[in-house]
Write an enzyme that holds these catalytic residues in place. Structure first.
Site, PDB file in Angstrom:
ATOM      1  N   ASP A 158       0.770  -0.995  -0.027  1.00 46.39           N
ATOM      2  CA  ASP A 158       0.059   0.009   0.074  1.00 46.39           C
ATOM      3  C   ASP A 158       0.812   1.370  -0.082  1.00 46.39           C
ATOM      4  O   ASP A 158       0.582   2.341  -0.710  1.00 46.39           O
ATOM      5  CB  ASP A 158      -0.869  -0.136   1.307  1.00 46.39           C
ATOM      6  CG  ASP A 158      -2.033   1.134   1.279  1.00 46.39           C
ATOM      7  OD1 ASP A 158      -2.379   1.620   0.199  1.00 46.39           O
ATOM      8  OD2 ASP A 158      -2.321   1.592   2.206  1.00 46.39           O
ATOM      9  N   LYS A 182       1.761 -15.672  -3.208  1.00 45.84           N
ATOM     10  CA  LYS A 182       2.162 -16.584  -3.631  1.00 45.84           C
ATOM     11  C   LYS A 182       3.135 -17.529  -3.149  1.00 45.84           C
ATOM     12  O   LYS A 182       3.174 -18.670  -3.033  1.00 45.84           O
ATOM     13  CB  LYS A 182       3.006 -16.284  -5.292  1.00 45.84           C
ATOM     14  CG  LYS A 182       1.914 -15.494  -6.246  1.00 45.84           C
ATOM     15  CD  LYS A 182       2.726 -15.201  -7.470  1.00 45.84           C
ATOM     16  CE  LYS A 182       1.788 -14.695  -8.516  1.00 45.84           C
ATOM     17  NZ  LYS A 182       0.410 -15.594  -8.780  1.00 45.84           N
ATOM     18  N   ARG A 203     -10.075  10.673 -12.507  1.00 47.35           N
ATOM     19  CA  ARG A 203      -9.397  10.668 -11.207  1.00 47.35           C
ATOM     20  C   ARG A 203      -8.731   9.428 -10.591  1.00 47.35           C
ATOM     21  O   ARG A 203      -8.460   9.340  -9.593  1.00 47.35           O
ATOM     22  CB  ARG A 203     -10.556  11.195 -10.222  1.00 47.35           C
ATOM     23  CG  ARG A 203     -10.849  12.617 -10.370  1.00 47.35           C
ATOM     24  CD  ARG A 203     -11.951  13.052  -9.502  1.00 47.35           C
ATOM     25  NE  ARG A 203     -11.925  12.726  -7.770  1.00 47.35           N
ATOM     26  CZ  ARG A 203     -12.948  12.096  -7.420  1.00 47.35           C
ATOM     27  NH1 ARG A 203     -13.913  12.150  -7.751  1.00 47.35           N
ATOM     28  NH2 ARG A 203     -12.437  11.643  -6.020  1.00 47.35           N
TER      29      ARG A 203
END
Lengths: 237, 237
Positions: A158, A182, A203
């Site tokens: 993130d 994975k 946007r």
């Protein structure tokens, strides 16, 4: 959902483009900030807790920065003590929060002691719209014994894709994060998070990434993400 | 990617089904564990740092547990000091890790001081295959000023849907986490994470969840996840 830290990096990046001091200096980013206590320590510079391999990768990327093709993004800690002048429309929601607790606010990725949590440094390639994050995770990020917690990996993903969206689109917020785990990542590993801006539609910014071993032989994680540029008139209350 | 903590909760749950002492006791879970230092503190019991609202929700759910329809899941901290006998196939990968650092291993969600990070308690409904997690996030989980970091939300979602997968399928690992962040969550909020086992296909478990305000008027986040039962013969090295 990224913090002031990222906004500061954007400021620093803008500063560089405007011929301001290099990214190592906290100077240019200060323009974005007015209302919080700030630690002057740039966490993206080598620290004693960085391993030899982490330091080696840092040096390799810093060499790539010499011709200007790559930019070393700074990373500061903030301590939010009052309302943010940069996010005025969030004031109402912030008022719902216990003021004493808010004064203890710390950026999640900077809330560990050196070496125990998230140690990372990001490099941005403007021509290719991509970021490489060199990440050394500490022992307090454990999930299954001996491996990183999925949430810790999600947090660094993130932070990285978010930074890529910010340097491309300004102040944004995470709308979607889709992560394929994975292989488990051994605790205290150093990995590369390779992030790439795929497209911008109005946007919306679409950013993908993967997490690889340093020798690039192991693909640990892949992810796609969607960020939305903030409408500063909109309230989240 | 969930930790020993969840496995212990599963053990406690199994203990309950076998007529062993109630979940508040660490007793039954011990069967799963042999090789690490364990703190006996059950973090899912009220602490001084819990707010009045958090305590109220805890009491409400404990009342629901009285007829056996809901089960209060315990939550312990572990400190991994050596190889895990419960995950023998991970040994090779663990050997790659610096032994000194591994000895400092702490479960990510338990690596904050009381009240600053993740405070939570989970309740499981076996008939409906769902978990409700009452989550009080502390000020060190900040992303955008005044709001939780997306990674902190992802972490609690991973912990909750992962626990739902574990109590349904045994030892599992997160394979996919797909999160829609619909609204930012004010820092230091208490929220409900509602998790639901949707289906099991062979070794795959599909779990979905949402994150709501306590009054259920605000939907903050929605997520789907895929977990895979671990093949204990497989090596991750």
């Amino acid at each position: 959902m990224l913090g002031r830290c990222a906004a500061r990096a954007l400021g620093a990046l803008r500063g560089l483009r405007e011929g301001a001091p290099p990214a190592r200096s906290p100077g240019p980013s200060r323009r974005l900030l007015s209302s919080e206590k700030v630690s002057d320590e740039n966490h993206s510079l080598p620290k004693p807790c960085w391993s030899k391999d982490m330091r080696l990768l840092f040096d390799q990327f810093m060499k790539k920065c010499e011709d200007g093709s790559w930019i070393h993004l700074p990373s500061y800690e903030y301590i939010a003590t009052q309302r943010s002048q940069d996010f005025p429309t969030f004031i109402h929601a912030s008022e719902l929060i216990n003021k004493e607790k808010l004064s203890q606010g710390r950026l999640f990725t900077k809330s560990f002691e050196d070496g125990l949590g998230f140690e990372y440094v990001m490099f941005y390639n403007d021509a290719e719209k991509r970021i490489v994050c060199v990440f050394q995770g500490g022992p307090h990020l454990q999930g299954m014994p001996g491996f990183f917690h999925g949430g810790a990996i999600a947090t660094m993903i993130d932070a990285t894709v978010g930074m890529n969206a910010i340097v491309s689109g300004g102040i944004v917020m995470t709308a979607n994060l889709n992560i394929d785990f994975k292989r488990p990542i051994p605790l205290c590993s150093i990995v590369l998070i390779n992030s790439q801006l795929d497209k911008i539609e109005g946007r919306k910014l679409f950013v993908s990434c993967n997490v690889q071993s340093v020798d690039k032989k192991i693909l640990y994680t892949e992810a796609t993400s969607l960020f939305v540029k903030l409408d500063l008139e909109k309230k989240f209350d």
